[in-house]
Design an enzyme around this catalytic site. Structure first.
Site, short mmCIF file in Angstrom:
data_model
loop_
_atom_site.label_atom_id
_atom_site.label_comp_id
_atom_site.label_asym_id
_atom_site.label_seq_id
_atom_site.Cartn_x
_atom_site.Cartn_y
_atom_site.Cartn_z
N SER A 37 38.00 27.39 40.20
CA SER A 37 38.86 27.88 41.28
C SER A 37 38.06 28.74 42.25
O SER A 37 38.43 28.88 43.41
CB SER A 37 40.05 28.65 40.72
N SER A 127 36.02 47.25 35.79
CA SER A 127 35.44 47.59 37.09
C SER A 127 35.54 49.08 37.35
O SER A 127 36.48 49.74 36.87
CB SER A 127 36.23 46.84 38.17
N TYR A 151 44.82 44.25 42.09
CA TYR A 151 43.61 43.85 41.37
C TYR A 151 43.20 44.95 40.39
O TYR A 151 42.96 44.70 39.20
CB TYR A 151 42.46 43.56 42.35
N LYS A 155 42.97 45.26 35.99
CA LYS A 155 41.85 45.73 35.17
C LYS A 155 42.31 46.87 34.25
O LYS A 155 41.99 46.91 33.06
CB LYS A 155 40.68 46.18 36.05
N ASN A 181 28.66 48.09 41.51
CA ASN A 181 28.63 47.06 42.57
C ASN A 181 27.52 46.04 42.32
O ASN A 181 26.38 46.26 42.73
CB ASN A 181 28.44 47.72 43.94
N ASP A 297 39.13 53.46 51.35
CA ASP A 297 37.71 53.58 50.98
C ASP A 297 37.37 55.03 50.65
O ASP A 297 37.83 55.95 51.34
CB ASP A 297 36.81 53.12 52.14
N1 LIG Z 1 31.66 41.03 41.66
C1 LIG Z 1 32.12 42.26 41.61
O1 LIG Z 1 31.91 43.04 42.55
C2 LIG Z 1 32.87 42.76 40.40
C3 LIG Z 1 32.99 44.14 40.18
C4 LIG Z 1 33.70 44.58 39.08
C5 LIG Z 1 34.28 43.68 38.20
N2 LIG Z 1 34.17 42.33 38.44
C6 LIG Z 1 34.81 41.40 37.49
O2 LIG Z 1 33.80 40.58 36.93
C7 LIG Z 1 34.34 39.28 36.62
C8 LIG Z 1 33.45 38.23 37.26
O3 LIG Z 1 33.36 38.48 38.65
P1 LIG Z 1 32.46 37.60 39.62
O4 LIG Z 1 32.02 38.48 40.72
O5 LIG Z 1 31.46 36.85 38.85
O6 LIG Z 1 33.58 36.62 40.20
P2 LIG Z 1 33.57 35.05 40.44
O7 LIG Z 1 34.79 34.73 41.22
O8 LIG Z 1 32.25 34.60 40.96
O9 LIG Z 1 33.73 34.48 38.94
C9 LIG Z 1 34.98 34.36 38.31
C10 LIG Z 1 35.07 32.95 37.76
O10 LIG Z 1 36.30 32.82 37.06
C11 LIG Z 1 36.84 31.54 37.35
N3 LIG Z 1 38.29 31.65 37.12
C12 LIG Z 1 39.20 32.43 37.74
N4 LIG Z 1 40.43 32.25 37.21
C13 LIG Z 1 40.28 31.31 36.23
C14 LIG Z 1 41.19 30.69 35.32
N5 LIG Z 1 42.49 30.97 35.31
N6 LIG Z 1 40.69 29.80 34.44
C15 LIG Z 1 39.36 29.49 34.41
N7 LIG Z 1 38.47 30.05 35.25
C16 LIG Z 1 38.93 30.94 36.16
C17 LIG Z 1 36.45 31.25 38.79
O11 LIG Z 1 36.44 29.86 39.09
C18 LIG Z 1 35.04 31.87 38.85
O12 LIG Z 1 34.07 30.89 38.52
C19 LIG Z 1 35.77 39.30 37.15
O13 LIG Z 1 36.62 39.60 36.08
C20 LIG Z 1 35.76 40.43 38.16
O14 LIG Z 1 37.03 41.00 38.32
C21 LIG Z 1 33.46 41.86 39.50
#
Ligand SMILES: NC(=O)c1ccc[n+]([C@@H]2O[C@H](COP(=O)([O-])OP(=O)(O)OC[C@H]3O[C@@H](n4cnc5c(N)ncnc54)[C@H](O)[C@@H]3O)[C@@H](O)[C@H]2O)c1
Length: 358
Positions: A37, A127, A151, A155, A181, A297
């Site tokens: 997705s 996060s 969001y 978490k 980050n 922010d």
């Molecule tokens: N990137 C950031 O800044 C950040 C910061 C803090 C926490 N996070 C958390 O880290 C995790 C990964 O983040 P990311 O940056 O790699 O995001 P991302 O969107 O690149 O990766 C998330 C993946 O989950 C998949 N996905 C979403 N819903 C799904 C479902 N129902 N079934 C199967 N797959 C599903 C998406 O296709 C995607 O490949 C997330 O939980 C996000 O909330 C990210």
């Protein structure tokens, strides 16, 4: 290290794809699950090229309980790293139900499948957003928690669900990892962050300005109480973050205890410091225009990383220059992300030694 089978949800996403490689390098067997997705099947080809073997992958929505049960029955994982979630703050304000149902529904079906199969070790992607507006800096894990958008609520609630599970049954071993980050890309330039549409985060936006895809960067406020007036954040290289997951899994199995830790560097950089470092790494101009602050922010946010160092023996090793250099390599080798021409077939010049050095 004992070889274990680790199931990654959201496996082809930005952070999970880097973690997949780190787990493979540490000798673990990885089973990836994603519904694409917010990611591309091309990621699997890049992982295969880097890991040197065909990745084990199941395409599924983690909210689909029957599909998950089948995946657990087939692969019998020893632990799960649960990344799958939607992550855009603004979108979560506009579509709260979609966020609650995907992020919490996904967590419920994952832990239910785990419970049914006897797998009780889980690492959860949380996060720094759970700290809301921080009262004190650096932010330690015992700081007050709050959420300012749906969001962030998913978490906070996810953490609560997992803590309640541990309280109900001591066999659950849970690592809650609060990322600051994440930025940068794999040093090969083969995998990295590939935002769809306008990037929500600073570094991918800066990368697209440097590449000429966007005219300029909007800097949201230069009147904060920081050294140069722009917002300060704790940027962490995604490969350091990936290593933090390997260390957290090791801790769950070796120490047999649950934990909550920050994964950050402990050092904050301002928007303008990041822009300067990126301009240097890319050799490109990054035009900026200061615009008013964005509501919600905060001036500054950076981690106290001491607990992760003490319990996991982990600390971030890559500095801002390396984060920018790796991001830029990914950007210029993949100007259209995973949907473009793969780097091997592209006319880009080979990496220079200085680009590949740590
Ligand atoms: N990137 C950031 O800044 C950040 C910061 C803090 C926490 N996070 C958390 O880290 C995790 C990964 O983040 P990311 O940056 O790699 O995001 P991302 O969107 O690149 O990766 C998330 C993946 O989950 C998949 N996905 C979403 N819903 C799904 C479902 N129902 N079934 C199967 N797959 C599903 C998406 O296709 C995607 O490949 C997330 O939980 C996000 O909330 C990210």
């Amino acid at each position: 290290m004992t070889r274990r089978t680790i199931l990654l949800t959201g496996a082809t996403g930005y952070i999970a794809s880097h973690t997949w490689l780190a787990l493979s390098a540490a000798g673990h067997a990885v089973v990836g699950v994603d519904d694409f997705s917010n990611s591309s099947p091309e990621v699997l080809k890049r992982i295969e090229a880097l890991a040197g073997h065909e990745p084990v992958f199941e395409r599924a929505d983690v909210c689909d309980k029957a599909a998950l049960r089948q995946i657990f029955a087939e692969h019998a994982p020893d632990a799960v790293v649960h990344f799958a979630a939607r992550k855009a703050v603004g979108e979560s304000v506009a579509q709260p139900l979609g966020y609650y149902s995907n992020n919490l529904g996904g967590l419920f079906s994952v832990v239910e499948a785990m419970q049914a199969s006897g797998c009780r070790h889980i690492v959860f992607s949380s996060s720094a957003t759970v700290y809301g507006v921080p009262e004190r800096l650096p932010i330690a894990e015992d700081a007050a928690l709050s959420a300012t958008n749906p969001y962030g609520q998913t978490k906070l609630m996810g953490e609560t669900v997992l803590r309640d599970l541990v309280a109900s049954d001591a066999r659950w071993k849970v690592a809650i990892l609060r990322y600051f980050n994440p930025v940068g890309a794999h040093e090969s330039g083969l995998i990295g962050e590939d935002p769809r549409g306008t990037p929500n985060n600073l570094m991918p936006y800066v990368a697209q300005v440097a590449a000429g895809r966007r005219a300029q960067l909007q800097v949201f406020g230069n009147d904060y109480d920081t050294a140069d007036g722009t917002g300060v954040r704790d940027y962490i290289h995604v490969s350091d973050l990936a290593d933090g997951h390997v260390a957290a899994l090791q801790y769950l199995f070796d120490a047999g205890r649950s934990l909550t830790v920050n994964l950050g560097t402990g050092r904050g950089y301002s928007v303008l410091e990041l822009v300067r470092a990126y301009a240097l790494a890319s050799g490109r101009d990054i035009p900026c225009r200061v615009v008013p602050r964005r509501p919600g922010d905060v001036a500054a946010c950076y981690a106290d990383p001491a607990r992760a160092a003490q319990l996991l023996g982990w600390r971030a090793v890559h500095g801002l220059d390396r984060m920018c250099a790796d991001s830029w390599r990914w950007q210029r080798l993949n100007p259209h992300g995973f949907e473009g021409v793969p780097p091997a077939a592209s006319p880009m010049p080979p990496l220079t030694l200085s680009e590949t050095s740590r």
